[in-house]
Motif scaffolding. Sequence first.
Motif, PDB file in Angstrom:
ATOM      1  N   PHE A  64      -2.553  27.285  19.883  1.00 58.88           N
ATOM      2  CA  PHE A  64      -3.572  26.741  18.989  1.00 58.88           C
ATOM      3  C   PHE A  64      -4.325  27.907  18.370  1.00 58.88           C
ATOM      4  CE2 PHE A  64      -7.608  25.137  17.614  1.00 58.88           C
ATOM      5  CZ  PHE A  64      -7.334  23.864  17.135  1.00 58.88           C
ATOM      6  N   ARG A  65      -4.263  27.989  17.044  1.00 55.59           N
ATOM      7  CA  ARG A  65      -4.956  29.057  16.320  1.00 55.59           C
ATOM      8  C   ARG A  65      -6.116  28.464  15.532  1.00 55.59           C
ATOM      9  NH1 ARG A  65       0.540  30.249  16.078  1.00 55.59           N
ATOM     10  NH2 ARG A  65       1.085  32.338  16.853  1.00 55.59           N
ATOM     11  N   TYR A  66      -7.256  29.158  15.587  1.00 57.00           N
ATOM     12  CA  TYR A  66      -8.439  28.730  14.847  1.00 57.00           C
ATOM     13  C   TYR A  66      -8.868  29.891  13.965  1.00 57.00           C
ATOM     14  CZ  TYR A  66     -13.185  27.205  13.807  1.00 57.00           C
ATOM     15  OH  TYR A  66     -14.345  26.840  13.157  1.00 57.00           O
ATOM     16  N   MET A  67      -8.740  29.717  12.664  1.00 56.61           N
ATOM     17  CA  MET A  67      -9.030  30.768  11.694  1.00 56.61           C
ATOM     18  C   MET A  67      -8.193  31.996  12.048  1.00 56.61           C
ATOM     19  SD  MET A  67     -13.128  30.055  11.227  1.00 56.61           S
ATOM     20  CE  MET A  67     -13.348  31.244   9.905  1.00 56.61           C
ATOM     21  N   ILE A  68      -8.832  33.134  12.397  1.00 52.64           N
ATOM     22  CA  ILE A  68      -8.063  34.343  12.705  1.00 52.64           C
ATOM     23  C   ILE A  68      -7.810  34.502  14.203  1.00 52.64           C
ATOM     24  CG2 ILE A  68      -8.938  35.529  10.666  1.00 52.64           C
ATOM     25  CD1 ILE A  68     -10.789  37.125  12.563  1.00 52.64           C
ATOM     26  N   TRP A  69      -8.304  33.565  15.036  1.00 49.62           N
ATOM     27  CA  TRP A  69      -8.192  33.694  16.479  1.00 49.62           C
ATOM     28  C   TRP A  69      -7.079  32.799  17.029  1.00 49.62           C
ATOM     29  CZ3 TRP A  69     -13.059  32.851  14.188  1.00 49.62           C
ATOM     30  CH2 TRP A  69     -13.897  33.978  14.180  1.00 49.62           C
ATOM     31  N   THR A  70      -6.419  33.309  18.055  1.00 45.62           N
ATOM     32  CA  THR A  70      -5.525  32.474  18.860  1.00 45.62           C
ATOM     33  C   THR A  70      -6.355  31.980  20.023  1.00 45.62           C
ATOM     34  OG1 THR A  70      -3.601  33.770  18.215  1.00 45.62           O
ATOM     35  CG2 THR A  70      -3.392  32.393  20.164  1.00 45.62           C
ATOM     36  N   ALA A  71      -6.673  30.696  20.024  1.00 52.05           N
ATOM     37  CA  ALA A  71      -7.659  30.153  20.956  1.00 52.05           C
ATOM     38  C   ALA A  71      -7.082  29.855  22.336  1.00 52.05           C
ATOM     39  CB  ALA A  71      -8.284  28.891  20.372  1.00 52.05           C
ATOM     40  N   TYR A  72      -5.927  29.158  22.364  1.00 58.41           N
ATOM     41  CA  TYR A  72      -5.353  28.792  23.654  1.00 58.41           C
ATOM     42  C   TYR A  72      -3.887  28.425  23.513  1.00 58.41           C
ATOM     43  CZ  TYR A  72      -7.209  24.294  21.824  1.00 58.41           C
ATOM     44  OH  TYR A  72      -7.557  23.235  21.036  1.00 58.41           O
ATOM     45  N   ALA A  73      -3.212  28.429  24.643  1.00 61.30           N
ATOM     46  CA  ALA A  73      -1.827  27.954  24.727  1.00 61.30           C
ATOM     47  C   ALA A  73      -1.850  26.584  25.375  1.00 61.30           C
ATOM     48  CB  ALA A  73      -0.975  28.915  25.550  1.00 61.30           C
ATOM     49  N   GLY A  74      -0.934  25.715  24.960  1.00 63.52           N
ATOM     50  CA  GLY A  74      -0.929  24.357  25.490  1.00 63.52           C
ATOM     51  C   GLY A  74       0.457  23.846  25.798  1.00 63.52           C
ATOM     52  N   ALA A  75       0.503  22.853  26.678  1.00 62.23           N
ATOM     53  CA  ALA A  75       1.751  22.177  27.017  1.00 62.23           C
ATOM     54  C   ALA A  75       1.458  20.705  27.240  1.00 62.23           C
ATOM     55  CB  ALA A  75       2.390  22.783  28.268  1.00 62.23           C
ATOM     56  N   TYR A  76       2.372  19.860  26.754  1.00 61.54           N
ATOM     57  CA  TYR A  76       2.222  18.411  26.898  1.00 61.54           C
ATOM     58  C   TYR A  76       3.362  17.859  27.735  1.00 61.54           C
ATOM     59  CZ  TYR A  76       2.168  13.454  25.764  1.00 61.54           C
ATOM     60  OH  TYR A  76       2.160  12.090  25.856  1.00 61.54           O
ATOM     61  N   TYR A  77       3.003  16.958  28.687  1.00 64.73           N
ATOM     62  CA  TYR A  77       3.952  16.366  29.631  1.00 64.73           C
ATOM     63  C   TYR A  77       3.858  14.845  29.590  1.00 64.73           C
ATOM     64  CZ  TYR A  77       3.728  21.031  31.804  1.00 64.73           C
ATOM     65  OH  TYR A  77       3.769  22.379  32.047  1.00 64.73           O
ATOM     66  N   GLN A  78       4.956  14.198  29.938  1.00 66.86           N
ATOM     67  CA  GLN A  78       4.982  12.743  30.122  1.00 66.86           C
ATOM     68  C   GLN A  78       5.795  12.396  31.362  1.00 66.86           C
ATOM     69  OE1 GLN A  78       4.708  11.053  25.525  1.00 66.86           O
ATOM     70  NE2 GLN A  78       6.512  10.646  26.713  1.00 66.86           N
ATOM     71  N   ALA A  79       5.607  11.151  31.816  1.00 71.35           N
ATOM     72  CA  ALA A  79       6.441  10.633  32.894  1.00 71.35           C
ATOM     73  C   ALA A  79       7.899  10.702  32.449  1.00 71.35           C
ATOM     74  CB  ALA A  79       6.052   9.205  33.225  1.00 71.35           C
ATOM     75  N   PRO A  80       8.809  11.101  33.331  1.00 70.39           N
ATOM     76  CA  PRO A  80      10.204  11.306  32.916  1.00 70.39           C
ATOM     77  C   PRO A  80      10.913  10.061  32.425  1.00 70.39           C
ATOM     78  CG  PRO A  80       9.959  11.529  35.295  1.00 70.39           C
ATOM     79  CD  PRO A  80       8.577  11.458  34.728  1.00 70.39           C
ATOM     80  N   GLU A  81      10.425   8.883  32.802  1.00 69.38           N
ATOM     81  CA  GLU A  81      11.103   7.660  32.357  1.00 69.38           C
ATOM     82  C   GLU A  81      10.794   7.315  30.902  1.00 69.38           C
ATOM     83  OE1 GLU A  81       7.384   6.390  34.727  1.00 69.38           O
ATOM     84  OE2 GLU A  81       9.017   7.848  34.904  1.00 69.38           O
ATOM     85  N   ALA A  82       9.803   7.976  30.293  1.00 67.74           N
ATOM     86  CA  ALA A  82       9.479   7.723  28.890  1.00 67.74           C
ATOM     87  C   ALA A  82      10.397   8.540  28.008  1.00 67.74           C
ATOM     88  CB  ALA A  82       8.026   8.074  28.620  1.00 67.74           C
ATOM     89  N   PRO A  83      11.296   7.908  27.223  1.00 69.90           N
ATOM     90  CA  PRO A  83      12.309   8.659  26.476  1.00 69.90           C
ATOM     91  C   PRO A  83      11.763   9.406  25.263  1.00 69.90           C
ATOM     92  CG  PRO A  83      12.493   6.329  25.983  1.00 69.90           C
ATOM     93  CD  PRO A  83      11.461   6.461  27.074  1.00 69.90           C
ATOM     94  N   GLU A  84      10.673   8.937  24.666  1.00 72.82           N
ATOM     95  CA  GLU A  84      10.133   9.550  23.465  1.00 72.82           C
ATOM     96  C   GLU A  84       8.661   9.905  23.676  1.00 72.82           C
ATOM     97  OE1 GLU A  84      11.857  10.295  20.850  1.00 72.82           O
ATOM     98  OE2 GLU A  84      13.707   9.289  21.464  1.00 72.82           O
ATOM     99  N   PRO A  85       8.154  10.915  22.954  1.00 67.54           N
ATOM    100  CA  PRO A  85       6.728  11.230  23.062  1.00 67.54           C
ATOM    101  C   PRO A  85       5.861  10.047  22.672  1.00 67.54           C
ATOM    102  CG  PRO A  85       7.921  12.996  21.961  1.00 67.54           C
ATOM    103  CD  PRO A  85       8.875  11.840  22.083  1.00 67.54           C
TER     104      PRO A  85
END
Length: 200
Positions: A64-85
């Motif tokens: 995640f970049r905000y203006m000239i700064w790199t603010a944070y890194a992120g990851a998104y997870y779901q239950a494995p039985e859900a086939p699509e985001p």
Amino acid sequence: MSRPVPRVRSHGHPLPLTALLLALLLASLPLRAAAERVEVRGVQFATQLEEAGQAYRLIGHGLFRYMIWTAYAGAYYQAPEAPEPAPLSAIPRRLELEYFHAIEADDFAAATRDSLRERLGETAYRELLPALNAFNRAYRSVEPGDRYALTWDGEALLLALNGERLYRGDDPVLASALFGIWLGESPLRDDFRDALLGRR
């Protein structure tokens, strides 16, 4: 009298068997680590998680970049039985954010309030305000390297900092509203949302 360590030859040079076995073991470690983690600018995220008996699989990750700064890194997870985001559904899901800069707890709370008011509209925002205020009181300040995890486990909304639980609630509407800040139709940044949802 001790027995000599068995030796094998490699390119004409004797090599202790224990050293050979250790070398083979170390050679296999990078492959195993690559299969279990992904890296975003030095930040590592597991590809599979389990918390309180609920499994999660990695959908996507990004910066995640905000203006000239790199603010944070992120990851998104779901239950494995859900086939699509499906970040705004009732399925178990989890968002992890690791920060590159110090941020005060009050700034987290203010940004969360402003983001939800803008995305929900005044009426829906007012309906969520009591639950949101309780959630916002749980925030703590962060230093570089700290990691927040926002989780909906199917029954409860959880907020944790570096593995320490700070909040537990049971409002699925608040959960979807919070996930929507990053993953909804009008997220903070489209490119970050798309990276988290595995679209690029």
